[in-house]
Design an enzyme around this catalytic site. Structure first.
Site, PDB file in Angstrom:
ATOM      1  CG  ASN A   1      -9.472   7.484  -9.393  1.00  0.00           C
ATOM      2  OD1 ASN A   1     -10.274   7.367 -10.338  1.00  0.00           O
ATOM      3  ND2 ASN A   1      -9.722   8.245  -8.353  1.00  0.00           N
TER       4      ASN A   1
ATOM      5  CG  ASP B   1      -5.034   9.350  -9.144  1.00  0.00           C
ATOM      6  OD1 ASP B   1      -6.040  10.029  -9.415  1.00  0.00           O
ATOM      7  OD2 ASP B   1      -4.933   8.705  -8.068  1.00  0.00           O
TER       8      ASP B   1
ATOM      9  CG  HIS C   1     -10.136   0.197 -13.370  1.00  0.00           C
ATOM     10  ND1 HIS C   1     -11.020   1.237 -13.563  1.00  0.00           N
ATOM     11  CD2 HIS C   1     -10.889  -0.927 -13.318  1.00  0.00           C
ATOM     12  CE1 HIS C   1     -12.260   0.753 -13.629  1.00  0.00           C
ATOM     13  NE2 HIS C   1     -12.198  -0.558 -13.480  1.00  0.00           N
TER      14      HIS C   1
ATOM     15  CB  CYS D   1       9.101 -12.498 -18.645  1.00  0.00           C
ATOM     16  SG  CYS D   1       9.795 -10.912 -18.185  1.00  0.00           S
TER      17      CYS D   1
ATOM     18  CB  CYS E   1      11.114  -6.764 -20.722  1.00  0.00           C
ATOM     19  SG  CYS E   1      11.397  -7.870 -19.331  1.00  0.00           S
TER      20      CYS E   1
ATOM     21  N   GLY F   1     -17.279  10.577  -7.177  1.00  0.00           N
ATOM     22  CA  GLY F   1     -16.600  11.022  -8.394  1.00  0.00           C
ATOM     23  C   GLY F   1     -16.477   9.982  -9.471  1.00  0.00           C
TER      24      GLY F   1
ATOM     25  CB  SER G   1     -19.275   8.535 -15.297  1.00  0.00           C
ATOM     26  OG  SER G   1     -18.303   7.558 -15.645  1.00  0.00           O
TER      27      SER G   1
HETATM   28  C1  BV8 Z   1     -14.225  -6.277 -18.640  1.00  0.00           C
HETATM   29  C2  BV8 Z   1      -7.697   1.992 -16.689  1.00  0.00           C
HETATM   30  C3  BV8 Z   1     -14.565  -8.220 -19.815  1.00  0.00           C
HETATM   31  C4  BV8 Z   1      -6.974   2.475 -17.887  1.00  0.00           C
HETATM   32  C5  BV8 Z   1     -10.105   1.806 -17.148  1.00  0.00           C
HETATM   33  C6  BV8 Z   1     -21.365  -2.619 -22.877  1.00  0.00           C
HETATM   34  C7  BV8 Z   1     -22.154  -2.594 -21.744  1.00  0.00           C
HETATM   35  C8  BV8 Z   1     -21.604  -2.846 -20.482  1.00  0.00           C
HETATM   36  C9  BV8 Z   1     -20.230  -3.124 -20.347  1.00  0.00           C
HETATM   37  C10 BV8 Z   1     -19.452  -3.139 -21.493  1.00  0.00           C
HETATM   38  C11 BV8 Z   1     -20.008  -2.888 -22.753  1.00  0.00           C
HETATM   39  N1  BV8 Z   1     -19.005  -2.959 -23.661  1.00  0.00           N
HETATM   40  C12 BV8 Z   1     -17.852  -3.246 -23.028  1.00  0.00           C
HETATM   41  C13 BV8 Z   1     -18.112  -3.384 -21.711  1.00  0.00           C
HETATM   42  C14 BV8 Z   1     -17.166  -3.722 -20.656  1.00  0.00           C
HETATM   43  C15 BV8 Z   1     -16.319  -2.502 -20.306  1.00  0.00           C
HETATM   44  C16 BV8 Z   1     -17.203  -1.339 -19.932  1.00  0.00           C
HETATM   45  O1  BV8 Z   1     -17.769  -1.301 -18.857  1.00  0.00           O
HETATM   46  N2  BV8 Z   1     -17.304  -0.356 -20.866  1.00  0.00           N
HETATM   47  C17 BV8 Z   1     -18.119   0.811 -20.606  1.00  0.00           C
HETATM   48  C18 BV8 Z   1     -17.417   2.051 -21.171  1.00  0.00           C
HETATM   49  C19 BV8 Z   1     -19.493   0.615 -21.249  1.00  0.00           C
HETATM   50  N3  BV8 Z   1     -15.550  -2.904 -19.148  1.00  0.00           N
HETATM   51  C20 BV8 Z   1     -14.372  -3.507 -19.359  1.00  0.00           C
HETATM   52  O2  BV8 Z   1     -13.864  -3.675 -20.454  1.00  0.00           O
HETATM   53  C21 BV8 Z   1     -13.686  -4.021 -18.096  1.00  0.00           C
HETATM   54  N4  BV8 Z   1     -13.303  -5.379 -18.334  1.00  0.00           N
HETATM   55  O3  BV8 Z   1     -15.409  -6.077 -18.620  1.00  0.00           O
HETATM   56  O4  BV8 Z   1     -13.684  -7.445 -19.028  1.00  0.00           O
HETATM   57  C22 BV8 Z   1     -14.098  -9.590 -19.656  1.00  0.00           C
HETATM   58  C23 BV8 Z   1     -14.838 -10.459 -18.852  1.00  0.00           C
HETATM   59  C24 BV8 Z   1     -14.418 -11.750 -18.749  1.00  0.00           C
HETATM   60  C25 BV8 Z   1     -13.256 -12.168 -19.412  1.00  0.00           C
HETATM   61  C26 BV8 Z   1     -12.512 -11.267 -20.179  1.00  0.00           C
HETATM   62  C27 BV8 Z   1     -12.915  -9.965 -20.310  1.00  0.00           C
HETATM   63  C28 BV8 Z   1     -12.426  -3.220 -17.830  1.00  0.00           C
HETATM   64  C29 BV8 Z   1     -12.814  -1.834 -17.375  1.00  0.00           C
HETATM   65  C30 BV8 Z   1     -11.561  -1.093 -16.938  1.00  0.00           C
HETATM   66  C31 BV8 Z   1     -11.056  -0.253 -18.082  1.00  0.00           C
HETATM   67  N5  BV8 Z   1      -9.961   0.596 -17.612  1.00  0.00           N
HETATM   68  N6  BV8 Z   1      -9.058   2.534 -16.738  1.00  0.00           N
HETATM   69  C32 BV8 Z   1      -6.770   3.965 -17.843  1.00  0.00           C
HETATM   70  O5  BV8 Z   1      -7.243   4.644 -16.902  1.00  0.00           O
HETATM   71  O6  BV8 Z   1      -6.107   4.439 -18.767  1.00  0.00           O
HETATM   72  S1  BV8 Z   1     -11.663   2.434 -16.975  1.00  0.00           S
HETATM   73  C33 BV8 Z   1     -11.688   4.144 -16.940  1.00  0.00           C
HETATM   74  O7  BV8 Z   1     -13.037   4.474 -16.648  1.00  0.00           O
HETATM   75  C34 BV8 Z   1     -10.889   4.775 -15.801  1.00  0.00           C
HETATM   76  O8  BV8 Z   1     -10.153   3.855 -15.032  1.00  0.00           O
HETATM   77  C35 BV8 Z   1     -11.942   5.307 -14.872  1.00  0.00           C
HETATM   78  O9  BV8 Z   1     -11.603   5.086 -13.575  1.00  0.00           O
HETATM   79  C36 BV8 Z   1     -13.105   4.478 -15.247  1.00  0.00           C
HETATM   80  C37 BV8 Z   1     -14.414   5.043 -14.823  1.00  0.00           C
HETATM   81  O10 BV8 Z   1     -14.397   6.402 -15.161  1.00  0.00           O
HETATM   82  P1  BV8 Z   1     -14.613   7.421 -13.929  1.00  0.00           P
HETATM   83  O11 BV8 Z   1     -13.575   7.177 -12.910  1.00  0.00           O
HETATM   84  O12 BV8 Z   1     -16.024   7.338 -13.490  1.00  0.00           O
HETATM   85  O13 BV8 Z   1     -14.283   8.808 -14.600  1.00  0.00           O
HETATM   86  P2  BV8 Z   1     -15.257   9.608 -15.573  1.00  0.00           P
HETATM   87  O14 BV8 Z   1     -14.436  10.651 -16.244  1.00  0.00           O
HETATM   88  O15 BV8 Z   1     -16.054   8.643 -16.395  1.00  0.00           O
HETATM   89  O16 BV8 Z   1     -16.304  10.296 -14.592  1.00  0.00           O
HETATM   90  C38 BV8 Z   1     -15.859  11.252 -13.649  1.00  0.00           C
HETATM   91  C39 BV8 Z   1     -17.051  11.522 -12.753  1.00  0.00           C
HETATM   92  O17 BV8 Z   1     -16.640  12.451 -11.744  1.00  0.00           O
HETATM   93  C40 BV8 Z   1     -18.202  12.145 -13.483  1.00  0.00           C
HETATM   94  O18 BV8 Z   1     -19.418  11.554 -13.045  1.00  0.00           O
HETATM   95  C41 BV8 Z   1     -18.153  13.619 -13.049  1.00  0.00           C
HETATM   96  O19 BV8 Z   1     -19.455  14.201 -12.958  1.00  0.00           O
HETATM   97  C42 BV8 Z   1     -17.580  13.496 -11.668  1.00  0.00           C
HETATM   98  N7  BV8 Z   1     -16.831  14.663 -11.197  1.00  0.00           N
HETATM   99  C43 BV8 Z   1     -16.067  15.520 -11.925  1.00  0.00           C
HETATM  100  N8  BV8 Z   1     -15.522  16.437 -11.084  1.00  0.00           N
HETATM  101  C44 BV8 Z   1     -15.929  16.122  -9.822  1.00  0.00           C
HETATM  102  C45 BV8 Z   1     -16.768  15.001  -9.888  1.00  0.00           C
HETATM  103  N9  BV8 Z   1     -17.335  14.448  -8.809  1.00  0.00           N
HETATM  104  C46 BV8 Z   1     -17.083  15.030  -7.614  1.00  0.00           C
HETATM  105  N10 BV8 Z   1     -16.273  16.111  -7.469  1.00  0.00           N
HETATM  106  C47 BV8 Z   1     -15.693  16.680  -8.538  1.00  0.00           C
HETATM  107  N11 BV8 Z   1     -14.893  17.761  -8.387  1.00  0.00           N
HETATM  108 ZN    ZN Z   2      10.079  -9.614 -20.014  1.00  0.00          ZN
END
Ligand code: BV8
Ligand code: ZN
Length: 240
Positions: free
Chosen positions: A91, A93, A108, A119, A137, A177, A179
């Site tokens: 998160n 937040d 993240h 810079c 900046c 919490g 996915s």
């Molecule tokens: C990287 C910041 C590469 C920004 C975020 C294909 C296959 C596998 C991987 C990949 C692929 N294609 C691309 C990739 C890599 C990619 C990835 O994994 N993609 C996924 C979508 C397939 N990953 C990346 O790009 C990462 N970097 O791999 O770099 C690399 C390697 C070497 C050199 C150079 C590059 C970067 C990933 C980070 C991206 N940034 N966020 C922003 O927030 O604006 S990720 C984003 O998803 C959020 O940060 C969030 O935290 C994260 C995960 O989501 P969740 O937190 O799980 O939230 P979500 O809504 O999905 O789910 C909520 C859950 O809560 C649900 O299960 C729901 O049921 C549950 N829930 C709801 N209410 C409740 C609850 N549970 C309990 N109580 C409740 N009340």
């Molecule tokens: Zn700068």
């Protein structure tokens, strides 16, 4: 046998009870017909920095009035009661810090931190709304961006290494919490399992992790406090 070593991974679901829409649900997933995943990328920012900043400014405004909920509070209490406890969050937040958790690994980034694309200027900024957009900046005049990890960007190396070590040595991994579809964060709980540890999942629905975990289904603001009370009773830990 002392108290178990615990590592926790949280996702957007832990902040749902605080009123912050999750990343992939209807409210949080779509903004002005754009999917969050399509805006949280370096390509989108290069193409339309103002639009991406309007997306983040919208989220900063939503988050600004939100407060930690009982799930955040339990995790902050665990931080003080357990000798070997690591909290890792996806998160951005900042609610874990607001709830009093001292040791938090942010994989993240942090929506309240902004940095220069060029810079090394980096600053906490809690101004809502932020204007003008996109901000520039003060040091070099180039574009400022949210200090978060976008899709396709690498995670902060030190935090990821520390998180991996914590899950490797943990007896118990709590996954709250999330996915469990975003890598490499989603890999962490499997490190615990590979070393014979156990995974507890706190979620309102099943995820790809569920077959490998014991699930506590329900809202984490209710299920986490219930589990912690049971854990303290079993371990003979007086409640704080
Ligand atoms: C990287 C910041 C590469 C920004 C975020 C294909 C296959 C596998 C991987 C990949 C692929 N294609 C691309 C990739 C890599 C990619 C990835 O994994 N993609 C996924 C979508 C397939 N990953 C990346 O790009 C990462 N970097 O791999 O770099 C690399 C390697 C070497 C050199 C150079 C590059 C970067 C990933 C980070 C991206 N940034 N966020 C922003 O927030 O604006 S990720 C984003 O998803 C959020 O940060 C969030 O935290 C994260 C995960 O989501 P969740 O937190 O799980 O939230 P979500 O809504 O999905 O789910 C909520 C859950 O809560 C649900 O299960 C729901 O049921 C549950 N829930 C709801 N209410 C409740 C609850 N549970 C309990 N109580 C409740 N009340
Ligand atoms: Zn700068």
């Amino acid at each position: 046998m002392g108290l178990p070593r615990i590592a926790v991974l949280t996702g957007a679901g832990v902040s749902a009870a605080s009123g912050i829409p999750t990343f992939r649900d209807a409210a949080g997933g779509l903004w002005r017909q754009h999917r969050a995943e399509d805006l949280a990328t370096p390509q989108a920012f290069a193409r339309a920095p103002k639009l991406v900043w309007e997306f983040y400014d919208h989220r900063r405004q939503r988050i600004a009035g939100c407060r930690p909920n009982p799930a955040h509070a339990i995790l902050a209490e665990m931080d003080t009661r357990l000798p070997d406890f690591t909290l890792v969050t996806q998160n951005i937040d900042g609610l874990h810090l607001q709830a009093g958790s001292r040791r938090v690994l942010h994989l993240h980034g942090n929506i309240w931190q902004i940095k220069c694309v060029f810079c090394d200027y980096r600053q906490e900024n809690r101004q809502v709304p932020l204007s003008p957009l996109p901000p520039r900046c003060p040091e070099c005049g180039d574009l400022l961006r949210p200090d978060v990890v976008w899709f396709g960007e690498t995670l902060p190396w030190a935090e990821l290494q520390q998180a991996a070590r914590a899950f490797e040595r943990a007896d118990l991994a709590l996954v709250v919490g999330t996915s469990a579809v975003v890598y490499p964060a989603a890999e962490l709980p499997f490190y615990t399992r590979h070393r014979g540890g156990e995974i507890l999942e706190f979620n309102t629905e099943a995820t790809p992790l569920s077959p490998h975990a014991t699930s506590w289904f329900g809202p984490s603001a209710e299920t986490l406090p219930r589990w912690w009370a049971q854990f303290c009773a079993e371990q003979g830990l007086a409640r704080g």
